[in-house]
Design an enzyme around this catalytic site. Structure first.
Site, PDB file in Angstrom:
ATOM      1  N   ARG A  21     -14.804  -2.821   7.910  1.00 55.61           N
ATOM      2  CA  ARG A  21     -14.254  -1.464   7.943  1.00 55.61           C
ATOM      3  C   ARG A  21     -13.133  -1.198   6.927  1.00 55.61           C
ATOM      4  O   ARG A  21     -12.432  -0.212   7.034  1.00 55.61           O
ATOM      5  CB  ARG A  21     -13.776  -1.083   9.351  1.00 55.61           C
ATOM      6  CG  ARG A  21     -14.833  -1.226  10.426  1.00 55.61           C
ATOM      7  CD  ARG A  21     -14.540  -0.410  11.651  1.00 55.61           C
ATOM      8  NE  ARG A  21     -13.220  -0.639  12.188  1.00 55.61           N
ATOM      9  CZ  ARG A  21     -12.667   0.102  13.160  1.00 55.61           C
ATOM     10  NH1 ARG A  21     -13.349   1.102  13.687  1.00 55.61           N
ATOM     11  NH2 ARG A  21     -11.461  -0.160  13.610  1.00 55.61           N
ATOM     12  N   ASP A  22     -12.981  -2.056   5.927  1.00 51.00           N
ATOM     13  CA  ASP A  22     -12.062  -1.735   4.832  1.00 51.00           C
ATOM     14  C   ASP A  22     -12.428  -2.524   3.576  1.00 51.00           C
ATOM     15  O   ASP A  22     -11.566  -3.118   2.928  1.00 51.00           O
ATOM     16  CB  ASP A  22     -10.612  -2.001   5.228  1.00 51.00           C
ATOM     17  CG  ASP A  22      -9.617  -1.262   4.319  1.00 51.00           C
ATOM     18  OD1 ASP A  22     -10.041  -0.310   3.632  1.00 51.00           O
ATOM     19  OD2 ASP A  22      -8.435  -1.626   4.302  1.00 51.00           O
ATOM     20  N   ILE A  23     -13.719  -2.514   3.258  1.00 50.05           N
ATOM     21  CA  ILE A  23     -14.154  -3.166   2.026  1.00 50.05           C
ATOM     22  C   ILE A  23     -13.717  -2.304   0.844  1.00 50.05           C
ATOM     23  O   ILE A  23     -14.066  -1.137   0.735  1.00 50.05           O
ATOM     24  CB  ILE A  23     -15.691  -3.337   2.013  1.00 50.05           C
ATOM     25  CG1 ILE A  23     -16.134  -4.273   3.147  1.00 50.05           C
ATOM     26  CG2 ILE A  23     -16.158  -3.857   0.663  1.00 50.05           C
ATOM     27  CD1 ILE A  23     -15.663  -5.700   3.002  1.00 50.05           C
TER      28      ILE A  23
END
Length: 204
Positions: A21-23
């Site tokens: 959820r934060d690539i």
């Protein structure tokens, strides 16, 4: 080589039922041996039957945020990470971000400009997302990603195009992306140890 390692890492993470959820580019660390590592799991969540329908959509740094999140989805899966991978791959080829929006409305407009305006034909169920009404006043755009970035190598463009599919159900998984022709067409991915070495650098 870096894309292959990123996809291998995400394949493992998703196989363990974890969403990163934060690539984004600054969350990919590269060692002096050319090994890429996924970093910053602060927004990561286990994907379970209980939380699948109650996840926050205020995740993923804006430039890499999937359209379903921008449209208010709270039920989603690994496809949100795969959209981010498509953004990163495009950025590596183009040498600048694909969708550098400043606010959510601009981010969604940039996505529509190149990937087309979401509708029920290309993305069944999109009209049920909470913020879909925000698109009604916007101009309807056709998908132009392939023509805009036609300078990309053919197989690289094919992969970016499939990763940046609007409908998350049709977006490539990490496993499918690893089987892309791009990874099997010369020049093949380099051995990490053969890549250039750089002095240690840190982003604060």
């Amino acid at each position: 080589c870096y894309m292959k390692q990123l996809l291998e890492g995400l394949h493992f993470v998703h196989k363990m039922s974890i969403l990163h959820r934060d690539i984004k580019a600054s969350n990919l660390l590269i060692s002096d041996q050319g090994v890429l590592k996924l970093a910053d799991f602060g927004l990561a969540r286990p994907l379970t039957a209980l939380n699948r329908t109650s996840l926050s959509n205020r995740v993923v740094t804006l430039w890499y945020r999937a359209p379903e999140l921008l449209l208010g989805a709270t039920e989603y899966g690994p496809a949100v990470d795969m959209w981010s991978v498509g953004c990163i791959m495009g950025e590596l080829v183009l040498k600048k971000p694909l969708f550098p929006g400043n606010v959510e409305a601009e981010q969604l407009e940039l996505i529509c400009r190149y990937c087309g305006t979401p509708n029920e034909e290309v993305w069944p169920g999109v009209s049920r997302l909470p913020l879909f009404s925000s698109l009604r006043a916007a101009p309807v755009r056709e998908r132009s990603l392939r023509t805009t970035y036609r300078s990309f190598p053919k197989h690289a463009l094919d992969l970016v195009d499939q990763l940046l599919t609007l409908d998350p159900a049709k977006r490539l998984t990490a496993s499918q992306a690893l089987d892309s022709e791009w990874f099997w067409t010369p020049p093949l991915p380099a051995d990490p140890r053969s890549l250039p070495q750089y002095n240690s650098a840190h982003e604060w």
